[in-house]
Scaffold this active site. Sequence first.
Site, short mmCIF file in Angstrom:
data_model
loop_
_atom_site.label_atom_id
_atom_site.label_comp_id
_atom_site.label_asym_id
_atom_site.label_seq_id
_atom_site.Cartn_x
_atom_site.Cartn_y
_atom_site.Cartn_z
N ASP A 7 31.52 57.81 29.65
CA ASP A 7 31.49 57.41 31.31
C ASP A 7 32.78 56.81 31.72
OD1 ASP A 7 29.89 56.80 33.60
OD2 ASP A 7 29.61 54.89 32.98
N ASP A 42 33.05 54.80 35.24
CA ASP A 42 32.90 53.69 35.92
C ASP A 42 32.23 52.34 35.24
OD1 ASP A 42 34.27 54.77 38.41
OD2 ASP A 42 32.00 55.90 38.54
N ASP A 69 28.11 52.16 30.46
CA ASP A 69 27.54 51.00 30.94
C ASP A 69 26.25 50.83 31.72
OD1 ASP A 69 27.99 50.42 34.28
OD2 ASP A 69 28.80 52.18 33.29
#
Length: 216
Positions: A7, A9, A179
């Site tokens: 991922d 961000d 996250d």
Amino acid sequence: MTLAIFDLDETLIRGDCASLWSERMCALAWAERAAFMQENDALMAAYGQGRLAMEDYMRFSLAPLRGRSVEDVAAAVERFVDAVIEPRIYPEARRTVAAHRARGDRLLVISASGAHLVRPIARRLGIDEVLAIDLDVADGVLTGQTRGTLTYREGKVTRLDAWLQVEHESLAGASFYSDSRNDLPLLMRVDRPHAVNADAVLSAHARAAGWPQLRW
């Protein structure tokens, strides 16, 4: 060779590139700051709670790009990546990417942000393969719309499955670093899920499942 999927961000970079780009568009006078950032923050809060309709966010966030040439936007994004994003790349992210590269793994970034942001950011980490939200273009000009399946929640799985088929790749032994609770559908598909800077929901799930939890 196995896949190492990341991922973007809050995983590879500190912060959300779409929100940071929204700030940049306001600084460029492509959007009126007060109203635009208020709406951006409200939509991003919904994302953090796992209840965002990504179509709504993309419709909003792409409006300032409508009618602008691909070249002009790309040039502005490169300057943005230089000034804002490069200092936000986690050192631990660089080391992890480098370790996977040294093992001969195939690197892929899959993100719910627009491809106009994700591709140039991924290149700063030496990653050329990207799945992100594709922007619609007509005659070299952005329309403010998206194309195809959005790489968000289950859409990441859909797009990745299609990519695996085209590339004749497999998820056997694959790692995925994220996250967000929004990435649980994909985290549960890979053999080596990693929770990075995890939100509360993902952290609880990772703890229960015995997944590694990393703090970058």
